[in-house]
Design an enzyme around this catalytic site. Structure first.
Site, PDB file in Angstrom:
ATOM      1  N   VAL A 185      -4.409 -16.731  24.763  1.00 28.01           N
ATOM      2  CA  VAL A 185      -4.583 -15.494  23.987  1.00 28.01           C
ATOM      3  C   VAL A 185      -3.214 -14.875  23.698  1.00 28.01           C
ATOM      4  O   VAL A 185      -2.950 -14.404  22.587  1.00 28.01           O
ATOM      5  CB  VAL A 185      -5.520 -14.497  24.716  1.00 28.01           C
ATOM      6  CG1 VAL A 185      -5.563 -13.161  23.987  1.00 28.01           C
ATOM      7  CG2 VAL A 185      -6.911 -15.062  24.833  1.00 28.01           C
ATOM      8  N   GLY A 186      -2.329 -14.907  24.681  1.00 26.16           N
ATOM      9  CA  GLY A 186      -0.995 -14.319  24.494  1.00 26.16           C
ATOM     10  C   GLY A 186      -0.274 -14.927  23.305  1.00 26.16           C
ATOM     11  O   GLY A 186       0.305 -14.213  22.478  1.00 26.16           O
ATOM     12  N   GLY A 191      -1.954 -11.354  29.977  1.00 26.50           N
ATOM     13  CA  GLY A 191      -3.199 -12.111  30.079  1.00 26.50           C
ATOM     14  C   GLY A 191      -2.928 -13.592  30.007  1.00 26.50           C
ATOM     15  O   GLY A 191      -1.878 -14.071  30.470  1.00 26.50           O
ATOM     16  N   SER A 192      -3.866 -14.310  29.417  1.00 32.48           N
ATOM     17  CA  SER A 192      -3.777 -15.769  29.446  1.00 32.48           C
ATOM     18  C   SER A 192      -2.742 -16.282  28.445  1.00 32.48           C
ATOM     19  O   SER A 192      -2.413 -15.626  27.459  1.00 32.48           O
ATOM     20  CB  SER A 192      -5.138 -16.381  29.142  1.00 32.48           C
ATOM     21  OG  SER A 192      -5.524 -16.060  27.819  1.00 32.48           O
ATOM     22  N   GLU A 226       3.232 -11.138  28.552  1.00 29.02           N
ATOM     23  CA  GLU A 226       3.356 -11.674  29.916  1.00 29.02           C
ATOM     24  C   GLU A 226       2.149 -12.557  30.137  1.00 29.02           C
ATOM     25  O   GLU A 226       1.013 -12.076  30.048  1.00 29.02           O
ATOM     26  CB  GLU A 226       3.382 -10.553  30.957  1.00 29.02           C
ATOM     27  CG  GLU A 226       4.701  -9.809  31.038  1.00 29.02           C
ATOM     28  CD  GLU A 226       5.898 -10.698  31.259  1.00 29.02           C
ATOM     29  OE1 GLU A 226       6.962 -10.377  30.721  1.00 29.02           O
ATOM     30  OE2 GLU A 226       5.766 -11.749  31.937  1.00 29.02           O
ATOM     31  N   GLU A 267      -2.347 -23.248  35.277  1.00 32.12           N
ATOM     32  CA  GLU A 267      -2.616 -22.039  36.059  1.00 32.12           C
ATOM     33  C   GLU A 267      -4.098 -22.021  36.440  1.00 32.12           C
ATOM     34  O   GLU A 267      -4.968 -22.090  35.573  1.00 32.12           O
ATOM     35  CB  GLU A 267      -2.275 -20.794  35.237  1.00 32.12           C
ATOM     36  CG  GLU A 267      -2.520 -19.507  36.002  1.00 32.12           C
ATOM     37  CD  GLU A 267      -2.038 -18.267  35.258  1.00 32.12           C
ATOM     38  OE1 GLU A 267      -2.459 -18.058  34.110  1.00 32.12           O
ATOM     39  OE2 GLU A 267      -1.250 -17.500  35.843  1.00 32.12           O
ATOM     40  N   CYS A 327      -0.475 -13.434  38.377  1.00 29.09           N
ATOM     41  CA  CYS A 327       0.356 -14.376  37.617  1.00 29.09           C
ATOM     42  C   CYS A 327       1.539 -14.829  38.456  1.00 29.09           C
ATOM     43  O   CYS A 327       2.153 -15.844  38.172  1.00 29.09           O
ATOM     44  CB  CYS A 327       0.806 -13.762  36.303  1.00 29.09           C
ATOM     45  SG  CYS A 327       1.687 -12.242  36.505  1.00 29.09           S
ATOM     46  N   LYS A 376      -6.578  -1.084  25.062  1.00 24.56           N
ATOM     47  CA  LYS A 376      -7.832  -1.824  25.210  1.00 24.56           C
ATOM     48  C   LYS A 376      -7.762  -2.534  26.557  1.00 24.56           C
ATOM     49  O   LYS A 376      -7.100  -3.563  26.692  1.00 24.56           O
ATOM     50  CB  LYS A 376      -8.009  -2.866  24.098  1.00 24.56           C
ATOM     51  CG  LYS A 376      -9.414  -3.464  24.122  1.00 24.56           C
ATOM     52  CD  LYS A 376      -9.458  -4.930  23.775  1.00 24.56           C
ATOM     53  CE  LYS A 376      -9.347  -5.849  24.957  1.00 24.56           C
ATOM     54  NZ  LYS A 376     -10.398  -5.782  25.972  1.00 24.56           N
TER      55      LYS A 376
HETATM   56  N1  LIG Z   1      -0.867 -13.442  33.553  1.00 25.47           N
HETATM   57  C1  LIG Z   1      -1.841 -12.705  34.035  1.00 25.47           C
HETATM   58  O1  LIG Z   1      -1.595 -11.717  34.685  1.00 25.47           O
HETATM   59  C2  LIG Z   1      -3.241 -13.061  33.732  1.00 25.47           C
HETATM   60  C3  LIG Z   1      -3.585 -14.354  33.437  1.00 25.47           C
HETATM   61  N2  LIG Z   1      -4.874 -14.668  33.197  1.00 25.47           N
HETATM   62  C4  LIG Z   1      -5.207 -16.070  32.922  1.00 25.47           C
HETATM   63  O2  LIG Z   1      -6.118 -16.112  31.875  1.00 25.47           O
HETATM   64  C5  LIG Z   1      -7.310 -16.780  32.246  1.00 25.47           C
HETATM   65  C6  LIG Z   1      -8.480 -16.180  31.526  1.00 25.47           C
HETATM   66  O3  LIG Z   1      -8.615 -14.787  31.822  1.00 25.47           O
HETATM   67  P1  LIG Z   1      -9.100 -13.799  30.691  1.00 25.47           P
HETATM   68  O4  LIG Z   1      -9.491 -12.508  31.231  1.00 25.47           O
HETATM   69  O5  LIG Z   1     -10.143 -14.495  29.865  1.00 25.47           O
HETATM   70  O6  LIG Z   1      -7.731 -13.566  29.884  1.00 25.47           O
HETATM   71  P2  LIG Z   1      -7.544 -13.132  28.390  1.00 25.47           P
HETATM   72  O7  LIG Z   1      -6.181 -13.515  27.967  1.00 25.47           O
HETATM   73  O8  LIG Z   1      -8.700 -13.578  27.583  1.00 25.47           O
HETATM   74  O9  LIG Z   1      -7.654 -11.526  28.462  1.00 25.47           O
HETATM   75  C7  LIG Z   1      -6.566 -10.631  28.555  1.00 25.47           C
HETATM   76  C8  LIG Z   1      -6.783  -9.452  27.608  1.00 25.47           C
HETATM   77  O10 LIG Z   1      -6.742  -9.934  26.250  1.00 25.47           O
HETATM   78  C9  LIG Z   1      -7.908  -9.524  25.554  1.00 25.47           C
HETATM   79  N3  LIG Z   1      -8.220 -10.509  24.501  1.00 25.47           N
HETATM   80  C10 LIG Z   1      -9.054 -11.564  24.574  1.00 25.47           C
HETATM   81  N4  LIG Z   1      -9.087 -12.212  23.385  1.00 25.47           N
HETATM   82  C11 LIG Z   1      -8.244 -11.555  22.559  1.00 25.47           C
HETATM   83  C12 LIG Z   1      -7.823 -11.743  21.210  1.00 25.47           C
HETATM   84  N5  LIG Z   1      -8.294 -12.736  20.480  1.00 25.47           N
HETATM   85  N6  LIG Z   1      -6.916 -10.895  20.700  1.00 25.47           N
HETATM   86  C13 LIG Z   1      -6.412  -9.896  21.436  1.00 25.47           C
HETATM   87  N7  LIG Z   1      -6.775  -9.650  22.707  1.00 25.47           N
HETATM   88  C14 LIG Z   1      -7.679 -10.470  23.269  1.00 25.47           C
HETATM   89  C15 LIG Z   1      -8.955  -9.430  26.644  1.00 25.47           C
HETATM   90  O11 LIG Z   1     -10.050  -8.666  26.234  1.00 25.47           O
HETATM   91  C16 LIG Z   1      -8.147  -8.779  27.755  1.00 25.47           C
HETATM   92  O12 LIG Z   1      -8.029  -7.392  27.539  1.00 25.47           O
HETATM   93  C17 LIG Z   1      -7.331 -16.669  33.749  1.00 25.47           C
HETATM   94  O13 LIG Z   1      -8.050 -17.685  34.319  1.00 25.47           O
HETATM   95  C18 LIG Z   1      -5.871 -16.745  34.083  1.00 25.47           C
HETATM   96  O14 LIG Z   1      -5.458 -18.083  34.134  1.00 25.47           O
HETATM   97  C19 LIG Z   1      -5.843 -13.696  33.187  1.00 25.47           C
HETATM   98  C20 LIG Z   1      -5.565 -12.405  33.474  1.00 25.47           C
HETATM   99  C21 LIG Z   1      -4.223 -11.997  33.803  1.00 25.47           C
HETATM  100  O1  LIG Z   2       2.961  -9.849  41.885  1.00 26.43           O
HETATM  101  C1  LIG Z   2       2.720  -8.750  41.422  1.00 26.43           C
HETATM  102  O2  LIG Z   2       2.714  -7.738  42.119  1.00 26.43           O
HETATM  103  C2  LIG Z   2       2.456  -8.570  39.944  1.00 26.43           C
HETATM  104  C3  LIG Z   2       1.640  -9.674  39.398  1.00 26.43           C
HETATM  105  C4  LIG Z   2       1.320  -9.525  37.968  1.00 26.43           C
HETATM  106  O3  LIG Z   2       2.008  -8.877  37.223  1.00 26.43           O
HETATM  107  C5  LIG Z   2       0.136 -10.180  37.407  1.00 26.43           C
HETATM  108  O4  LIG Z   2      -0.527 -10.906  38.114  1.00 26.43           O
HETATM  109  O5  LIG Z   2      -0.162  -9.948  36.226  1.00 26.43           O
END
Ligand SMILES: NC(=O)C1=CN([C@@H]2O[C@H](COP(=O)(O)OP(=O)(O)OC[C@H]3O[C@@H](n4cnc5c(N)ncnc54)[C@H](O)[C@@H]3O)[C@@H](O)[C@H]2O)C=CC1
Ligand SMILES: O=C(O)CCC(=O)C(=O)O
Length: 488
Positions: A237-238, A233-234, A255, A390, A289, A180
């Site tokens: 949610v994680g 992701g966040s 992650e 973050e 991240c 997904k």
């Molecule tokens: N560590 C990273 O690489 C990332 C961190 N983030 C952080 O998260 C914040 C919000 O971004 P979002 O896109 O809203 O992140 P998110 O954590 O909501 O989304 C990530 C994934 O989880 C899915 N998801 C959402 N709710 C869910 C649930 N209840 N159960 C299972 N899966 C679910 C989303 O559809 C997406 O595919 C950003 O501002 C940032 O701080 C966002 C994206 C990547």
């Molecule tokens: O720094 C990178 O190349 C990877 C970063 C990453 O995994 C992320 O933002 O989710």
């Protein structure tokens, strides 16, 4: 005017077929560079669609796991070749759909190709160890077994590399996949999955269902036939994904966030530190991240560093990522733009000094996009919200310290521990940093972002579920160990 003429509809990929959602509903995926532009329509899928995908993956796994690792690897080589042939189209779609500049998007797609080739080769490497038994007549060894169906939940910030670094190891070790992707980048994901389809993977081995996190993401977490879930992701949610998986006994890997520091020691090469702070903090509009967000500078060089940093940042061109002149694209969505602007307001309200930027960019041609200026705060203290949470945007918080000990204390004073870097020429400083820094990635004289696919990737503290992805580390998550004892 809304540009709809070129917008195609992208379907789910289930059991080797491209299919519409059972409710026939679609969402539009818009460009953050111009919210009037629709990149494509994507399926707003239902729980029934997910059930079909999981059922297909479950059946396909019976044969897929029986193939040799070498044969499964050969499929991945083919996928890599197809992606390479389509690299410009995939990268352009990524730029249009999430905003990062075209060179960054192309680099990420090339990284996806390299990851596939790395894990294709993994199909030829060892999957167990022989361990001496206390019984001289017995043979004891370990073997790696696949887990079953793996649910892959991915974010929008690396819409090609992250899905691939989760799917490739899952597949090569004999699992099948239901992915997904983030809804914001589902068109890019569909183009990647099309390459898996064109490479001829057997039906059901890879399935993609697009839709909301609360329905499809949560559906993956709760599904009894999904053996393991890998998530990026966040933080919020994680943690919910981890709790849901644990409650039903599924394996999970998370992650999540980062609040990554760079320490600029008094003996640092300041030009190098400035370059790395800008690249690590502002590329991809700070939406990594691993992005640098706290810049901890020793007082002896604070003013000189600050001056050089602002001078360079003032030269960065913000604009549409498809333009060759652009250095920094928009935030990936309106929601993300608003998050960034809210953090900037909080920084000001809590007493930090806004040194540069801080505004939405609405110059002619950019007014319909989600652009924000690269932003630098001065006089930040570690207790401020902008130094703790973050932001996921192009915002740097400068924190002044007197000693390296103080720098390390501040660097560790957050709940996250993903990546950290230091700029120094002193071997003693380097060794203290390596030893004391609470982060999964510690980098010396190099920016905090940028991950090498053959090395373990993951965080300490609350940045991850204490597991690692990529490189050889992936086998730990995507397989289970069987200890075999044979007595003739
Ligand atoms: N560590 C990273 O690489 C990332 C961190 N983030 C952080 O998260 C914040 C919000 O971004 P979002 O896109 O809203 O992140 P998110 O954590 O909501 O989304 C990530 C994934 O989880 C899915 N998801 C959402 N709710 C869910 C649930 N209840 N159960 C299972 N899966 C679910 C989303 O559809 C997406 O595919 C950003 O501002 C940032 O701080 C966002 C994206 C990547
Ligand atoms: O720094 C990178 O190349 C990877 C970063 C990453 O995994 C992320 O933002 O989710």
């Amino acid at each position: 005017m809304t540009v709809e003429t070129i917008a195609k509809t992208y379907l789910n990929y289930i059991n080797g077929e491209w299919v519409a959602s059972s409710n026939q509903e679609v969402d539009s995926s818009i460009s953050p560079a111009n919210s009037k532009e629709i990149v494509g329509y994507i399926q707003r899928s239902t729980k029934e669609d997910l059930d079909e995908a999981v059922a297909a993956a479950k059946i396909a796994q019976i044969q897929w796991r029986k193939l040799s690792g070498v044969t499964r690897g050969d499929f991945l080589y083919k996928v890599a070749n197809v992606i390479e042939q389509n690299i410009d189209d995939i990268a352009e779609t990524m730029t249009r759909e999430m905003g990062k500049t075209f060179p960054e998007a192309k680099g990420e797609t090339a990284r996806g190709v390299a990851i596939l080739r790395y894990y294709a080769g993994e199909g030829m490497r060892k999957v167990g160890d022989v361990i001496p038994s206390t019984d001289a007549d017995a043979l004891m060894f370990t073997q790696r077994a696949p887990l079953g169906v793996v649910g892959v939940i991915t974010p929008w910030n690396f819409p090609v590399a992250i899905p691939i670094w989760k799917m490739a190891p899952a597949l090569v070790y004999g699992n099948t996949v239901v992915i997904k992707p983030a809804h914001e980048t589902a068109v890019t994901a569909a183009k990647v999955i099309k390459c898996f389809a064109e490479a001829g993977l057997p039906a059901g081995v890879v399935n993609m269902v697009t839709g909301s996190g609360t329905i499809i993401g949560q559906g993956i977490v709760d599904h009894p036939d999904i053996a393991a879930i890998t998530f990026t992701g966040s933080d919020q949610v994680g943690k919910a994904v981890g709790q849901g998986a644990l409650a039903r006994g599924a394996k999970y890997q998370l992650e999540m966030g980062g609040k990554n520091p760079v320490i600029v020691a008094a003996d640092a090469d300041l030009d190098l530190a400035v370059e790395a702070t800008i690249s690590g903090g502002l590329r991809s509009t700070g939406q990594k991240c691993t992005a640098t967000s706290r810049v901890i500078v020793q007082s002896a060089v604070y003013e000189a560093f600050k001056e050089k940093l602002v001078e360079k940042i003032a030269q960065l061109k913000v604009g549409n990522g498809l333009s060759g002149e652009t250095w920094m694209g928009p935030c990936a969505s309106e929601k993300q733009l608003n998050t960034v602007l809210t953090y900037i307001e909080k920084g000001i309200a809590e007493g930090a000094t806004l040194l540069y930027g801080g505004q939405r960019v609405v110059e002619p041609g950019l007014e319909n996009g989600f652009y924000v200026e690269p932003t630098v705060f001065d006089q930040v203290t570690s207790d401020m919200t902008i130094a703790q949470e973050e932001i996921f945007g192009p915002v740097l918080a400068l924190i002044k310290v007197n000693t390296l000990e103080e720098a390390l204390e501040v660097a560790n004073d957050v709940k996250f521990g993903l990546s950290a870097s230091i700029f120094t020429k002193d071997i003693g400083n380097m060794l203290s940093f390596i030893k004391e820094m609470e982060a999964g990635l510690v980098r010396i004289n190099s920016e905090s972002a940028g991950v090498e696919l053959q090395a373990p990737f993951g965080g300490m503290k609350q940045s991850s579920s204490h597991s690692r992805e990529q490189g050889q580390a992936a086998i730990e998550f995507f397989t289970s160990i069987k200890t075999v004892f044979v007595k003739a």
